[in-house]
Design a protein around this motif. Structure first.
Motif, PDB file in Angstrom:
ATOM      1  N   MET A  76      -3.499   2.835  -3.060  1.00  0.00           N
ATOM      2  CA  MET A  76      -4.401   1.769  -3.504  1.00  0.00           C
ATOM      3  C   MET A  76      -4.416   0.655  -2.460  1.00  0.00           C
ATOM      4  SD  MET A  76      -4.551  -0.225  -7.170  1.00  0.00           S
ATOM      5  CE  MET A  76      -5.601   1.014  -7.938  1.00  0.00           C
ATOM      6  N   SER A  77      -5.594   0.213  -2.105  1.00  0.00           N
ATOM      7  CA  SER A  77      -5.728  -0.819  -1.088  1.00  0.00           C
ATOM      8  C   SER A  77      -5.452  -2.203  -1.674  1.00  0.00           C
ATOM      9  CB  SER A  77      -7.133  -0.801  -0.487  1.00  0.00           C
ATOM     10  OG  SER A  77      -8.082  -1.235  -1.452  1.00  0.00           O
ATOM     11  N   ASP A 132      -3.535   4.763  -6.901  1.00  0.00           N
ATOM     12  CA  ASP A 132      -4.691   4.701  -7.801  1.00  0.00           C
ATOM     13  C   ASP A 132      -4.873   6.033  -8.507  1.00  0.00           C
ATOM     14  OD1 ASP A 132      -7.061   4.141  -9.082  1.00  0.00           O
ATOM     15  OD2 ASP A 132      -8.300   4.329  -7.280  1.00  0.00           O
ATOM     16  N   ASN A 174      -8.898  -7.202  -6.717  1.00  0.00           N
ATOM     17  CA  ASN A 174      -9.943  -7.139  -7.747  1.00  0.00           C
ATOM     18  C   ASN A 174      -9.346  -7.037  -9.150  1.00  0.00           C
ATOM     19  OD1 ASN A 174     -11.988  -7.290  -5.843  1.00  0.00           O
ATOM     20  ND2 ASN A 174     -12.194  -5.069  -5.657  1.00  0.00           N
ATOM     21  N   LEU A 175      -8.159  -6.416  -9.239  1.00  0.00           N
ATOM     22  CA  LEU A 175      -7.483  -6.277 -10.531  1.00  0.00           C
ATOM     23  C   LEU A 175      -6.570  -7.459 -10.836  1.00  0.00           C
ATOM     24  CD1 LEU A 175      -6.489  -2.492 -10.271  1.00  0.00           C
ATOM     25  CD2 LEU A 175      -8.260  -3.466 -11.741  1.00  0.00           C
ATOM     26  N   GLU A 187       0.813  -1.228   0.000  1.00  0.00           N
ATOM     27  CA  GLU A 187       0.000   0.000   0.000  1.00  0.00           C
ATOM     28  C   GLU A 187       0.836   1.264   0.000  1.00  0.00           C
ATOM     29  OE1 GLU A 187      -2.337  -2.988   2.616  1.00  0.00           O
ATOM     30  OE2 GLU A 187      -0.256  -2.546   2.095  1.00  0.00           O
ATOM     31  N   GLU A 208      -7.348  -4.707  -1.333  1.00  0.00           N
ATOM     32  CA  GLU A 208      -8.620  -5.199  -1.892  1.00  0.00           C
ATOM     33  C   GLU A 208      -8.782  -4.770  -3.346  1.00  0.00           C
ATOM     34  OE1 GLU A 208      -8.638  -5.425   2.326  1.00  0.00           O
ATOM     35  OE2 GLU A 208      -8.334  -3.657   1.045  1.00  0.00           O
ATOM     36  N   MET A 209      -8.414  -3.517  -3.642  1.00  0.00           N
ATOM     37  CA  MET A 209      -8.508  -3.028  -5.026  1.00  0.00           C
ATOM     38  C   MET A 209      -7.529  -3.780  -5.928  1.00  0.00           C
ATOM     39  SD  MET A 209      -8.786   1.069  -4.239  1.00  0.00           S
ATOM     40  CE  MET A 209      -8.948   1.562  -5.952  1.00  0.00           C
ATOM     41  N   ASN A 224      -3.279   9.128  -4.176  1.00  0.00           N
ATOM     42  CA  ASN A 224      -4.269   8.158  -3.709  1.00  0.00           C
ATOM     43  C   ASN A 224      -3.658   6.763  -3.563  1.00  0.00           C
ATOM     44  OD1 ASN A 224      -6.359  10.184  -4.055  1.00  0.00           O
ATOM     45  ND2 ASN A 224      -6.252   9.739  -6.255  1.00  0.00           N
ATOM     46  N   ASP A 237      -2.449  -8.182  -6.912  1.00  0.00           N
ATOM     47  CA  ASP A 237      -1.937  -8.186  -5.540  1.00  0.00           C
ATOM     48  C   ASP A 237      -0.622  -8.964  -5.426  1.00  0.00           C
ATOM     49  OD1 ASP A 237      -3.826 -10.219  -6.216  1.00  0.00           O
ATOM     50  OD2 ASP A 237      -3.817 -10.941  -4.159  1.00  0.00           O
TER      51      ASP A 237
END
Length: 265
Positions: A171-172, A164, A178-179, A159, A174-175, A169, A182
């Motif tokens: 990025m978590s 983002d 989703n992409l 992180e 979790e994000m 910003n 990770d």
């Protein structure tokens, strides 16, 4: 690649026994193959068998604060010129070579020649002295004392490195999950850098990953940038993302970090 990145280290204590002739032939072949990988002869590698001569000539001059790394052999790393592109390609393909040497159980260490004059480089390396800032010490790792504590460096959390849309910003995880990115960034953060400073930042913007590097008062470490470009692309290839990096000239400067390249997902 995941396991290699987590365990990758620079070895400073080598067995001084020469590698076998068969192994040296394989290393020469790898040097030739990797030199041709980009198709533009951006970097060349040449094996120096007489490591003792190189060490004695550069001890007290090159290496880490004048402490030369002693190894049975060295690989000379030449780039085409002093441009930022050449510096990045130099480290990109050197890490490609290191990865292949690892498969032969050959240990490696980057050795800087910044304390050596051009005359000294010509004396030691002759025809290979041009555009030469690094050699690669190679050999078998000397066994460590089993009672010594393992030395390791902490790595920044994902992180802290991935953003983002902009460097404003974070990025978590979790994000990133989703992409499907990770694991890519979890392992990429183990890539080596000067003093393990991790001078990179990544911005995911649309279908691109943008690479920023610490500007360091107008002197970004393009060597560190090229290293990360190699490992991040290697991780993306595992997702079947086959695109190459696009270099960016005069990229924007944001909060002390310079945009230098991007790669499409």
């Amino acid at each position: 690649m995941n396991n290699f990145l987590k365990s990758r280290k620079s070895v400073r204590d080598f067995k001084l026994k020469d590698l076998s002739d068969d192994t040296l032939i394989k290393i020469k072949q790898l040097c030739s193959e990797v030199s041709k990988e980009d198709g533009q002869s951006s970097v060349s590698f040449n094996l120096i068998k007489d490591g003792k001569r190189v060490y004695e000539a550069l001890d007290g001059i090159a290496g880490y604060s004048g402490v030369m790394i002693k190894s049975p052999h060295y690989i000379v790393i030449n780039r085409t010129d002093d441009s930022s592109k050449s510096m990045m390609l130099q480290s990109y393909y050197t890490e490609s070579l290191i990865t292949k040497l690892h498969s032969l159980d050959i240990a490696t260490c980057w050795v800087g020649l910044f304390g050596a004059s051009e005359d000294k480089k010509r004396e030691v390396f002759d025809m290979y002295a041009n555009n030469l800032d690094f050699v690669l010490a190679i050999g078998y790792e000397k066994p460590s004392n089993p009672f010594d504590l393992d030395q390791y460096s902490e790595r920044k959390a994902v992180e802290e490195l991935v953003f983002d849309g902009s460097l404003k910003n974070h990025m978590s995880i979790e994000m990133l999950e989703n992409l499907g990115l990770d694991e890519v960034f979890y392992y990429a953060r183990f890539a080596p850098s000067t003093s393990n400073r991790q001078p990179w930042r990544f911005v995911i913007k649309g279908s691109y990953v943008e690479l920023y590097i610490e500007d360091n008062n107008g002197k970004p470490s393009y060597v560190d940038a090229g290293i990360m470009m190699y490992y991040l692309r290697s991780m993306l290839l595992m997702r079947n993302d086959n695109n190459m990096w696009e270099l960016i000239d005069d990229g924007e400067l944001v909060d002390g970090y310079r945009l230098i390249a991007k790669i499409k997902l």
